[in-house]
Design an enzyme around this catalytic site. Structure first.
Site, PDB file in Angstrom:
ATOM      1  N   GLU A  35       0.824  -1.214   0.212  1.00  0.00           N
ATOM      2  CA  GLU A  35      -0.115   0.071  -0.041  1.00  0.00           C
ATOM      3  C   GLU A  35       0.796   1.166  -0.053  1.00  0.00           C
ATOM      4  O   GLU A  35       1.898   0.968   0.565  1.00  0.00           O
ATOM      5  CB  GLU A  35      -0.931  -0.027   1.400  1.00  0.00           C
ATOM      6  CG  GLU A  35      -2.139  -0.975   1.287  1.00  0.00           C
ATOM      7  CD  GLU A  35      -3.106  -0.930   2.272  1.00  0.00           C
ATOM      8  OE1 GLU A  35      -2.678  -0.071   3.265  1.00  0.00           O
ATOM      9  OE2 GLU A  35      -3.784  -1.641   2.500  1.00  0.00           O
ATOM     10  N   HIS A  70      -6.703   2.930   5.893  1.00  0.00           N
ATOM     11  CA  HIS A  70      -5.769   2.529   6.705  1.00  0.00           C
ATOM     12  C   HIS A  70      -4.715   3.826   7.276  1.00  0.00           C
ATOM     13  O   HIS A  70      -4.608   4.656   6.764  1.00  0.00           O
ATOM     14  CB  HIS A  70      -4.721   1.755   6.012  1.00  0.00           C
ATOM     15  CG  HIS A  70      -5.381   0.081   5.964  1.00  0.00           C
ATOM     16  ND1 HIS A  70      -5.009  -0.673   4.849  1.00  0.00           N
ATOM     17  CD2 HIS A  70      -6.438  -0.655   6.608  1.00  0.00           C
ATOM     18  CE1 HIS A  70      -5.750  -1.887   4.925  1.00  0.00           C
ATOM     19  NE2 HIS A  70      -6.575  -1.799   6.157  1.00  0.00           N
TER      20      HIS A  70
END
Lengths: 387, 298
Positions: free
Chosen positions: B211, B248
């Site tokens: 990510e 996140h």
């Protein structure tokens, strides 16, 4: 959650950090200013760095100048934020500026306490001393850390003592407010006095439960992001025309990447977090999100809405029920809604969605769903028929 | 070296927070599958049972009667620190922390503490770890996976599920899947996971799903260069605008080195087959897996 400068300085005072005398002015109080001694600094209370260069910090030598500057700065947009509050502070003349901070070292999973004598607005263009210690979170700040940090600077003994106290205070604030960062840039030194001239505190979002300050106040409550934040979720905005509402952070990012790579453009995006695990939370989220999306559709800002989730613990039928309930209240007649919903209970969910009388497109294949969304975003409505 | 990484068919599992909504869900699932769930812990609920599994008041009581290898922690965020420290003190070797939004300073403390005692922590905010057909300490559905040769490393649970769904349609299975969480601070990271998979005889290729944000992917560079097995990657968040939290806590673009593109480029120069969308990832996997050369070993 980042605190405004004056909020951070209020915390500083409780930890005996000396900050300049000051008060906060809002638009309605400009004509009722208290008598103060000049010169003063005006500081726009916005949550952005680089205020000074962007015209968010001004000097006033008398009441007339102060009023003029206040009217100038209030409601102005600086660094993308509208100025609603201005902090008025006594101006401190200082002989030296420092930078201090306490942060989390993500890679090392430790704390870092740092001091440098390149404080001020242009820290990147100077090259003096930077001193950093890594602190084991299980051990905490030790006296030797402070000695190591301060040794390169050769401060006067009294100043040295005050800076050591200052460093200890920001470390304590960092821990006790559950911050990700506590930073002062600059610290002003004048004779034997040490002042925090600025204050940056960012509280860890997962620790806000024991915090007296509420969730972000800067948001417009009726905006998409305002609603997303009220729900305790995360999202963002762009200047395109597609709305993406996904389950899970990774899935949301992958959806955005794919849509953008196919030439689609994003207007708003968000992810549902753990809300999906309870139908009551899902219903609340849909009830709050759909009116905002409805307005975006009405203003022609969104051409397609894409719901994308694949549930493994939560139930698809709950998701579908909550969505349909809200859709029955806010009927989208101008734009298509694309739903990709799979996983736990997907068959039942699809039946619920198929019974919806409005315009809704079901697509179980993730890639195909993204491609359809892009097509609608581009205004190509070929192939769009109900179900 | 046992078959599969971190967990296998002999792994004995306990759940901390077993009597809660999530705990109950996990317990009944594990009991239906092959996972050896031996007990659960909820203070004040000792003597009860969930899905036929005994509940204990403390880990010490649980350890006295059972000999657990791994604990799945699903307690509320504020209680995770205490739960994890207790598990470390009682000698449990591996913790999977499913709970998300654990206060950051609690996370840092527990990870440092665990690391001092050589305890492996997966998470917090981890979808978990699963070796198909042997042991499932994750939210991943048993119906979505089967034993195979592909090792999967992913920060995100949701995206991993989409990849698993794709692999299932293609007919391929997995050796072990580890979704370790997208928080600012997590325990087990890409570097250690690649090391594990490199040594695992059951794994023939690795799918790495990273990510935007942080340097986790780049910190693993040396290990990746030394890994003899093919690695295919997708770093999610090419689109991510700077400074926006992409769900996140760790997925936030700060420096240029945090960007999905930068990380992907560096991985590519280290020999990883990189992709920039899941469509590319899926097409590539399809080509690789259905080509006679590789599919023989997978």
């Amino acid at each position: 959650m980042r605190l405004k400068e004056y909020e951070a300085k209020n915390i500083f005072r409780k930890y005996n950090i000396v900050v300049p005398q000051g008060f906060v002015v809002r638009k309605e109080s400009i004509d009722h200013l208290e008598d103060i001694s000049y010169p003063v600094m005006l500081k726009a209370q916005i949550l952005a760095g680089g205020r000074s260069k962007a015209g968010g910090i001004k000097l006033a030598n008398n009441k007339d100048e102060l009023k003029k500057e206040l009217y100038n700065i209030m409601d102005k947009e600086i660094l993308g934020c509208k100025v609603k509050e201005v902090l008025i502070e006594e101006k401190k003349d200082v002989s030296q500026e420092l930078y201090v901070s306490c942060t989390i070292l993500r890679k090392d999973r430790k704390y870092a306490l740092m001091i440098s004598d390149l404080g001020g607005v242009d820290i990147e263009n100077q090259s003096k001393s930077v001193s950093i210690v890594t602190i084991d979170p299980l051990l905490g700040l030790q006296t030797y850390h402070l000695k190591t940090l301060l040794a390169p600077f050769r401060f006067e003994p009294l100043v040295q003592k005050k800076i050591a106290e200052l460093l200890t205070s920001i470390y304590n604030i960092f821990l006790e407010t559950n911050a990700n960062i506590v930073e002062i840039n600059p610290v002003g030194v004048s004779g034997s006095n040490v002042y925090a001239l600025d204050a940056k505190v960012i509280i860890d979002d997962s620790s806000l439960f024991n915090y007296e300050l509420s969730k972000p106040k800067n948001d417009n409550e009726n905006s998409f992001l305002g609603v997303v934040h009220q729900l305790g979720l995360y999202g963002g905005e762009g200047d395109g025309n597609i709305a993406v509402l996904a389950g899970g952070a990774g899935r949301m990012m992958a959806t955005l990447d794919l849509i953008v790579s196919k030439g689609g453009t994003i207007r708003v995006f968000m992810e549902f977090g753990s809300l999906v695990s309870q139908i009551s939370n899902l219903k609340l989220a849909m009830r709050k999100l759909l009116p905002v999306l409805y307005n975006l559709q009405d203003n022609l800002q969104v051409k397609v809405i894409f719901f994308n989730d694949f549930l493994v613990l939560a139930r698809c039928e709950d998701f579908a029920t909550a969505l349909i309930e809200a859709l029955n209240q806010y009927r989208f007649t101008k734009i298509p809604i694309v739903v990709r919903l799979g996983g736990n209970g997907e068959t039942r969910a699809q039946e619920i969605l198929k019974n919806y009388s409005g315009e809704l497109l079901l697509e179980t294949n993730l890639i195909k769903a993204c491609e359809k969304v892009v097509m609608f975003g581009k205004g190509d409505v070929y192939g769009y028929s109900n179900k | 070296m046992f078959m599969a990484i971190l967990i296998n068919k002999n792994t004995k599992v306990i759940i901390q927070g077993i009597t809660g909504r999530l705990g109950t869900q996990f317990a009944s699932r594990m009991c239906k599958g092959n996972t050896k769930l031996v007990g659960g812990v909820t203070p004040g609920k000792g003597g009860e049972n969930v899905a036929g599994i005994p509940v204990y008041n403390t880990i010490r009581e649980c350890v006295k009667y059972k000999t657990p290898d791994i604990s799945l922690i699903v307690t509320p965020p504020k209680t995770v620190l205490g739960a994890a420290l207790e598990a470390v003190d009682e000698g449990i070797n591996t913790l999977v922390i499913y709970t998300d939004n654990v206060p950051i300073h609690d996370t840092i403390k527990l990870i440092n503490y665990a690391s001092n005692y050589n305890v492996t922590v997966v998470g917090p905010g981890a979808a978990g770890i699963v070796t198909p057909g042997q042991c499932n300490v994750s939210e991943i559905l048993d119906s979505l996976i089967k034993p195979g040769k592909i090792g999967i490393i992913s920060k995100s649970g949701s995206l991993c599920n989409d990849v698993l769904h794709f692999l299932q349609n293609l007919g391929f299975g997995e050796s072990t899947i580890c979704c370790f969480g997208g928080g600012l601070i997590v325990g087990l990271r890409i570097k250690e996971l690649i090391e594990h998979f490199s040594k695992d005889d059951e794994t023939s290729m690795i799918i790495l799903i990273g990510e935007v944000g942080g340097t986790d992917e780049l910190d693993a560079l040396e290990v990746i260069k030394n890994c003899k097995k093919p690695i295919v990657s997708y770093i999610a968040g090419f689109f991510a605008p700077p400074g926006v939290r992409m769900g996140h806590a760790g997925a936030i673009l700060g420096e240029a080195e945090d960007s999905a593109k930068y990380k992907s480029d560096i991985l590519n120069s280290a020999g990883v087959v990189t992709t920039s969308t899941i469509l590319e990832l899926f097409s590539l996997l399809k080509d690789m897996l259905t080509s006679s050369f590789i599919s023989k070993s997978i």
